[in-house]
Design a protein around this motif. Sequence first.
Motif, short mmCIF file in Angstrom:
data_model
loop_
_atom_site.label_atom_id
_atom_site.label_comp_id
_atom_site.label_asym_id
_atom_site.label_seq_id
_atom_site.Cartn_x
_atom_site.Cartn_y
_atom_site.Cartn_z
N VAL A 7 0.86 -1.18 0.00
CA VAL A 7 0.00 0.00 0.00
C VAL A 7 0.90 1.23 0.00
N GLY A 8 0.61 2.15 -0.90
CA GLY A 8 1.46 3.32 -1.10
C GLY A 8 1.23 4.42 -0.10
N SER A 9 1.22 4.09 1.18
CA SER A 9 0.98 5.08 2.21
C SER A 9 1.31 4.49 3.57
N SER A 10 1.61 5.36 4.52
CA SER A 10 1.72 4.92 5.91
C SER A 10 0.59 5.54 6.74
N ASN A 11 -0.37 6.19 6.05
CA ASN A 11 -1.51 6.79 6.74
C ASN A 11 -2.35 5.66 7.35
N PRO A 12 -2.55 5.68 8.67
CA PRO A 12 -3.28 4.59 9.34
C PRO A 12 -4.68 4.32 8.77
N ALA A 13 -5.41 5.35 8.37
CA ALA A 13 -6.75 5.14 7.83
C ALA A 13 -6.68 4.33 6.53
N LYS A 14 -5.70 4.63 5.70
CA LYS A 14 -5.55 3.92 4.42
C LYS A 14 -5.03 2.50 4.65
N VAL A 15 -3.99 2.37 5.47
CA VAL A 15 -3.39 1.05 5.71
C VAL A 15 -4.41 0.11 6.35
N HIS A 16 -5.16 0.61 7.32
CA HIS A 16 -6.15 -0.25 7.98
C HIS A 16 -7.24 -0.69 7.00
N ALA A 17 -7.63 0.20 6.09
CA ALA A 17 -8.65 -0.17 5.09
C ALA A 17 -8.14 -1.31 4.21
N VAL A 18 -6.86 -1.25 3.84
CA VAL A 18 -6.28 -2.32 3.00
C VAL A 18 -6.20 -3.61 3.80
N LYS A 19 -5.72 -3.53 5.03
CA LYS A 19 -5.62 -4.74 5.87
C LYS A 19 -6.98 -5.37 6.09
#
Length: 174
Positions: A7-19
């Motif tokens: 995932v091209g980000s370390s933003n928690p909202a984005k990373v958690h959505a991918v996980k």
Amino acid sequence: MMLKVAVGSSNPAKVHAVKEAFGRDAEIIEIKASSGVSEQPFSDEETVEGASNRARNCLGESDAQIGIGLEGGVVQTKYGLFLCNWGALADREGNLFIAGGARVALPAPIAKRLLSGEELGPVMDEYTKKEGIRKKEGAIGIFTNGRITRQEMFSHIMDMLIGQYEFRKVEKKQ
């Protein structure tokens, strides 16, 4: 072998959505992938381009089978300035899947500041008198009174991306 997703980000909202979207079926790695667009994308096209660039750059910067780019922006309409959110999923076969998310009008004082060149994240921190809004509920969470958070919005986009990816796999087998 477990699927590896970057995932091209370390933003928690984005990373958690991918996980959340891939569950335990994948190893998720975070990469600070370049979007190649402005810090504050100002159209659907620029926001899609940012998400697509992040997804492709994830593949170039890792050994992941899938790259994910999630990008937030704004778009001017005759009804005002709206949040826009886009995601892209790139795979090693050269496929690129794109999906868009929820939209909500920004209040006039926020829109005015963005139109004068400011970026939404810092404006939201100042507006809410909180720090890191973009990593938590996001502007969407603030302006929907918590009914939709940034993570939930990106989770919806992830479901659409993965659904398209799965459909393509099934379609190829037929």
